[in-house]
Write an enzyme that holds these catalytic residues in place. Structure first.
Site, PDB file in Angstrom:
ATOM      1  N   LYS A 229      19.691 -14.604  21.439  1.00 10.59           N
ATOM      2  CA  LYS A 229      19.751 -14.498  22.903  1.00 10.59           C
ATOM      3  C   LYS A 229      20.953 -15.226  23.485  1.00 10.59           C
ATOM      4  O   LYS A 229      21.534 -16.110  22.872  1.00 10.59           O
ATOM      5  CB  LYS A 229      18.438 -14.987  23.530  1.00 10.59           C
ATOM      6  CG  LYS A 229      17.364 -13.908  23.398  1.00 10.59           C
ATOM      7  CD  LYS A 229      16.098 -14.202  24.144  1.00 10.59           C
ATOM      8  CE  LYS A 229      15.136 -13.019  23.933  1.00 10.59           C
ATOM      9  NZ  LYS A 229      13.773 -13.323  24.333  1.00 10.59           N
ATOM     10  N   ARG A 264       9.542 -14.503  16.667  1.00  9.52           N
ATOM     11  CA  ARG A 264      10.042 -13.127  16.804  1.00  9.52           C
ATOM     12  C   ARG A 264      11.545 -13.165  16.578  1.00  9.52           C
ATOM     13  O   ARG A 264      12.259 -13.871  17.289  1.00  9.52           O
ATOM     14  CB  ARG A 264       9.714 -12.614  18.215  1.00  9.52           C
ATOM     15  CG  ARG A 264      10.217 -11.219  18.518  1.00  9.52           C
ATOM     16  CD  ARG A 264       9.863 -10.844  19.960  1.00  9.52           C
ATOM     17  NE  ARG A 264      10.324  -9.517  20.304  1.00  9.52           N
ATOM     18  CZ  ARG A 264      11.564  -9.227  20.703  1.00  9.52           C
ATOM     19  NH1 ARG A 264      12.468 -10.169  20.825  1.00  9.52           N
ATOM     20  NH2 ARG A 264      11.879  -7.984  20.996  1.00  9.52           N
TER      21      ARG A 264
HETATM   22  C1  7PJ Z   1      11.018 -11.065  23.900  1.00  9.55           C
HETATM   23  C2  7PJ Z   1      10.162  -9.993  23.763  1.00  9.55           C
HETATM   24  C3  7PJ Z   1      10.493 -12.389  23.818  1.00  9.55           C
HETATM   25  C4  7PJ Z   1       8.348 -11.373  23.445  1.00  9.55           C
HETATM   26  C5  7PJ Z   1      12.161  -9.251  24.119  1.00  9.55           C
HETATM   27  C6  7PJ Z   1      15.500  -9.620  23.183  1.00  9.55           C
HETATM   28  C7  7PJ Z   1      14.942  -9.131  24.477  1.00  9.55           C
HETATM   29  N1  7PJ Z   1       8.832 -10.128  23.526  1.00  9.55           N
HETATM   30  N2  7PJ Z   1      10.898  -8.860  23.893  1.00  9.55           N
HETATM   31  N3  7PJ Z   1       9.152 -12.475  23.585  1.00  9.55           N
HETATM   32  N4  7PJ Z   1      12.277 -10.595  24.105  1.00  9.55           N
HETATM   33  N5  7PJ Z   1       7.050 -11.573  23.217  1.00  9.55           N
HETATM   34  O1  7PJ Z   1      14.905  -9.540  22.120  1.00  9.55           O
HETATM   35  O2  7PJ Z   1      16.662 -10.119  23.249  1.00  9.55           O
HETATM   36  O3  7PJ Z   1      11.162 -13.417  23.953  1.00  9.55           O
HETATM   37  S1  7PJ Z   1      13.460  -8.137  24.360  1.00  9.55           S
END
Ligand code: 7PJ
Length: 285
Positions: A229, A264
């Site tokens: 990010k 994640r």
């Molecule tokens: C997240 C997400 C996060 C959860 C995205 C990216 C943006 N779901 N989906 N947590 N971020 N739970 O991956 O850069 O931080 S999309």
């Protein structure tokens, strides 16, 4: 050194059970048009399946499939477009691999259709705020990730104003927990996420990294998504997306030390190796 005990040791995801006594790795499998842009539908599905297989070989226990971009300036996808992107892949992954599949969507129709073909976690950056979302989640009775955000991706950066970041994130998550419980979602099905990159600037993200242990007071497993990010790029003084791996691993390790159960990430292998150091500490075995 595990600084915080877990609220629960296992997460039942339909026919699968995840062991949360050690941190689990959720691999990101995006199917937005820019993610596998080498041509026709078959090629895209095939490329996504190969990516899924490699993340599983690397040790991911959850695959997070998403067809909607939540970047601040992304164009909205229609329901049929999101379904077309996501459902064939969920179906194929579910038939081929015995892995937990989560769906990164805010649209109840998309998650319900994905659950029909084998998805078992609803990962919602909008924390079930869309019409019918709470109701559908309660009925499906599968785990949900409630992520903290303010506003919508297009407006969230203007709403990154806090007197007390951790306290306000905690309160706002607690409100979503209450909405979920009121709608009939079972407590055992709730996972919380502090939402890095969503209505938080870099200074606020650093406070969150430092103090996220306080979210354990809410009593739910925590998920953290900081992989690649922008905040990492800014901490590094302007690093490009492919130069953010080590910073992301460092942040994730600070997270698991404070009680995060699910990381994640785009970088499964590196994350799994990082976690081996953590898991093999005498206190964590
Ligand atoms: C997240 C997400 C996060 C959860 C995205 C990216 C943006 N779901 N989906 N947590 N971020 N739970 O991956 O850069 O931080 S999309």
């Amino acid at each position: 050194m595990k600084l915080h005990p877990l609220p629960q040791q296992t997460l039942v995801c339909g026919r699968h059970t995840l062991d949360l006594s050690q941190p689990q790795v959720m691999g990101i499998l995006n199917v937005t048009p820019d993610s596998f842009s080498d041509g026709g539908q078959f090629n895209q599905l095939d490329a996504a399946l190969r990516k899924a297989e490699s993340m599983l070989n690397d040790g991911a226990t959850i695959l997070d499939i998403g067809g909607e971009s939540t970047r601040p300036n992304a164009t909205a996808v229609s329901l049929s477009e999101e379904l077309d992107r996501v459902i064939p892949l969920v179906d194929a992954v579910s038939r081929r691999f015995g892995v937990v599949i989560s769906i990164d969507t805010s649209t109840p129709e998309v998650f319900a259709a994905a659950a029909q073909v084998g998805a078992t976690i609803w990962n919602d950056v909008r924390a079930l705020t869309r019409p019918k979302a709470l109701e559908v989640a309660a009925k499906l009775d599968l785990p949900v990730v409630l992520m903290h955000m303010r506003g919508e991706p297009a407006t969230m950066n203007d709403l990154a104003v806090y007197d007390d970041v951790i306290g306000e994130v905690k309160n706002e998550l607690q409100q979503r927990v209450e909405a979920a419980l009121t709608a009939g979602i079972r407590r055992e099905n709730i996972i919380l996420d502090m939402g890095f990159g969503f209505a938080k600037n870099t200074a606020q993200s650093l406070i969150l990294i430092n103090e996220l242990w306080q979210l354990n007071d809410l009593g739910f497993p925590l998920l953290m998504g900081i992989s690649r990010k922008r905040v990492l790029g800014e901490i590094l003084g302007g690093a490009a997306i492919d130069e953010r791996l080590y910073a992301g691993l460092s942040a994730a390790l600070l997270g698991v030390q404070q009680g995060v159960s699910i990381i994640r990430t785009h970088d499964v292998r590196a994350t799994v190796e990082m976690l081996k150091v953590f898991n093999q500490l005498p206190a964590n075995e």
